[in-house]
Design an enzyme around this catalytic site. Structure first.
Site, PDB file in Angstrom:
ATOM      1  N   CYS A  16       0.794  -1.243   0.000  1.00  0.00           N
ATOM      2  CA  CYS A  16       0.000   0.000   0.000  1.00  0.00           C
ATOM      3  C   CYS A  16       0.819   1.283   0.000  1.00  0.00           C
ATOM      4  O   CYS A  16       0.749   2.079  -0.920  1.00  0.00           O
ATOM      5  CB  CYS A  16      -0.879   0.065   1.253  1.00  0.00           C
ATOM      6  SG  CYS A  16      -1.828  -1.396   1.585  1.00  0.00           S
ATOM      7  N   HIS A  41      -2.812   6.575   4.468  1.00  0.00           N
ATOM      8  CA  HIS A  41      -1.777   5.564   4.746  1.00  0.00           C
ATOM      9  C   HIS A  41      -0.415   5.859   4.128  1.00  0.00           C
ATOM     10  O   HIS A  41       0.295   4.958   3.688  1.00  0.00           O
ATOM     11  CB  HIS A  41      -2.246   4.155   4.325  1.00  0.00           C
ATOM     12  CG  HIS A  41      -1.578   3.090   5.151  1.00  0.00           C
ATOM     13  ND1 HIS A  41      -1.609   1.750   4.813  1.00  0.00           N
ATOM     14  CD2 HIS A  41      -0.843   3.171   6.284  1.00  0.00           C
ATOM     15  CE1 HIS A  41      -0.930   1.056   5.709  1.00  0.00           C
ATOM     16  NE2 HIS A  41      -0.457   1.894   6.612  1.00  0.00           N
TER      17      HIS A  41
HETATM   18 CA    CA Z   1      -3.163  -2.185  -0.536  1.00  0.00          CA
END
Ligand code: CA
Length: 513
Positions: free
Chosen positions: A95, A149
């Site tokens: 991510c 994130h």
């Molecule tokens: Ca991801």
């Protein structure tokens, strides 16, 4: 000499920019398309990025999944038919590295997010220059919605790295559920002490709203019932942004990160059992397809569809260690690895009236190409930073010219801070890779293996062998200099522009005395 992605040379225009192919005819055609668009609509394009989470290359119908794997995606498929479907679009293995690469135009070894920060761990985009900041300087309104994130510390939050407004959560879905769901975490949920212990960790348990330069304000605590509503709430917020922008003279960037379909999935009630598979992951894909429908409908209803370049993708391959909350890639291995299953993701570009409909291309496209490409289309290429290395190349002629060719010669694979390999044309030259021996894990996991250094480099022909099972090196030594030159030139850039690391190393197995 006719063009060939392996045999043809690239051009380096500036020491800090990645060399690129220059296709003069494509460039001319793209310029003509932009000129025609500007004359017709009188403005610069908007950019809508819909970045899904852990959705596999093959999940959408237009990639061979959809109905065949129990989760129809008719709206995404329709959008793909109206634009350009990329079969070789590359993210990073997980991510945060992918998201930071998309936002900065740089590989993880430069922006420093080699892996995701977890549970309030400091370190993120702070100090990087993002596409949002550069477009903002060029007169764009910049909005981030949904999953962030790429740093929970204040200086790394969206409102401090170029976005005017942010509405979403700062981390990743499982951090809000993996101490609340008694099915997967009974030892946590039924222990008062452990629940308290987690609650005292320094991460925000709420999703937030923030405006440029400010502190984030908590909107709502992300309990599991709230998790199931996030994709709906975030979509509504993005729709309201699009509606508001219809009356504005300024162009805009909307960076929309969905909650789904990262493990664990809790679809909104109306989508429970909505997929033929009747599994939460598949129901979530049906819900995500509906998110795309809603966003595209809002663009159409506000007469902004023709003004907006849409990019739909996923931040990495499926997470097979959380199967069945992961699904379909036809490639080897999964999220976490630099095998194709980890980093080859869906990539759909649509811009009705400007990007030709019904196109597919296997030309290389890397997440780091977003920054120079968007700046190129916004007429702001001159603002590309000069004080740091930019790995992305401007792909606007690839996207806009009918039958345009990719401007990228090499895709470089990075496995955390280990250089893994390079792809050019249909060939992938691999020096280091995750072991995916089924003995290592219950499945072809991407995080479970060890990093193996091959004694001799391996070579895979991704057309003959998309699953990377037949090392072809010994029969193809004539190509070796093409690969080695790519590796040499890429690694040499780190001598001039040293690598960066913003997240701590795991502790040593044996403490230093
Ligand atoms: Ca991801």
């Amino acid at each position: 000499m006719p063009f060939d992605p392996i045999a043809s040379p690239t051009v380096r225009t500036t020491p800090n920019l990645e060399p690129a192919f220059v296709h003069e005819a494509d460039r001319e055609a793209a310029r003509a398309r932009i000129a025609e668009y500007t004359a017709r609509r009188g403005k610069r394009p908007n950019f809508l990025v819909v970045l899904m989470d852990d959705v596999g290359w093959g999940d959408f119908g237009c990639y061979g999944g959809g109905v065949a794997v129990g989760a129809p995606t008719p709206n995404i498929d329709r959008l793909a038919r109206q634009g350009l479907l990329l079969t070789s679009c590359y993210s990073e293995p997980s991510c945060s590295p992918s998201r930071a690469t998309l936002l900065t135009g740089r590989v993880p070894n430069r922006h420093g997010l080699h892996r995701p920060p977890m549970y309030g761990e400091p370190g993120g985009l702070q100090g990087e220059i993002t596409i949002a900041e550069l477009l903002s300087n060029a007169g764009y309104v910049t909005q981030a919605v949904g999953k962030w994130h790429v740093g929970e510390n204040l200086a790394s939050q969206p409102q401090n790295v170029g976005f005017d407004d942010f509405y979403g959560f700062l981390s990743v879905s499982d951090m809000y559920s993996e101490w609340r769901d008694p099915h997967f975490f009974p030892e946590m949920v039924y222990s008062e002490a452990r629940t308290e212990w987690i609650k005292n960790m320094p991460f925000n348990k709420c999703f937030v709203h923030a405006t440029r330069g400010g502190e984030p304000e908590n909107v709502e605590e992300v309990t599991i019932p709230v998790l199931s509503l996030l994709d709906d709430k975030w979509c509504t917020y993005s729709q309201q942004f699009i509606q508001r922008m219809a009356g504005e003279a300024k162009p805009w960037l909307l960076y929309h990160g969905t909650r789904g379909a990262h493990f664990d999935n809790y679809p909104k009630e109306e989508f429970l059992g909505a997929s033929p598979a009747k599994h939460p992951y598949k129901d979530t894909l049906v819900e995500l397809d509906d998110v795309v429908r809603r966003l595209v409908d809002t663009l159409r209803e506000t007469d902004q569809l023709e003004d907006t370049l849409i990019f739909i993708s996923s931040d990495n391959g499926p997470h097979m260690e959380t199967w069945p909350d992961a699904a379909y890639t036809p490639f080897r291995c999964a999220k976490g690895s630099t095998w194709e299953g980890g980093v080859r993701v869906p990539g759909i570009f649509a811009w009705p009236g400007v990007i030709e409909a019904d196109r597919q291309s296997d030309g290389l496209f890397d997440f780091n190409d977003i920054l120079p490409t968007f700046l190129g289309l916004a007429g702001a290429s001159a603002s590309i930073p000069t004080d740091r290395y930019i790995d992305g190349v401007d792909q606007s002629s690839f996207l806009l010219a009918p039958g345009g060719l990719s401007n990228r010669k090499y895709h470089y694979y990075w496995l955390v801070d280990t250089f893994s390999g390079v792809r050019t044309g249909e060939y992938k030259f691999l020096l280091n890779a995750t072991s995916d021996d089924p003995g290592d894990a219950a499945g072809p996991g991407g995080f479970t293996g060890v990093t193996q250094h091959f004694t001799y480099a391996r070579l895979y022909n991704l057309y003959l062998d998309p699953k990377e099972t037949h090392n072809y090196m010994t029969r193809k030594l004539a190509y070796i200099e093409a690969f080695q030159a790519g590796v040499r030139n890429h690694l040499a850039t780190f001598r001039v522009y040293p690598p960066k690391r913003v997240l701590g190393q795991p502790p040593p197995a044996v403490p230093a005395s």
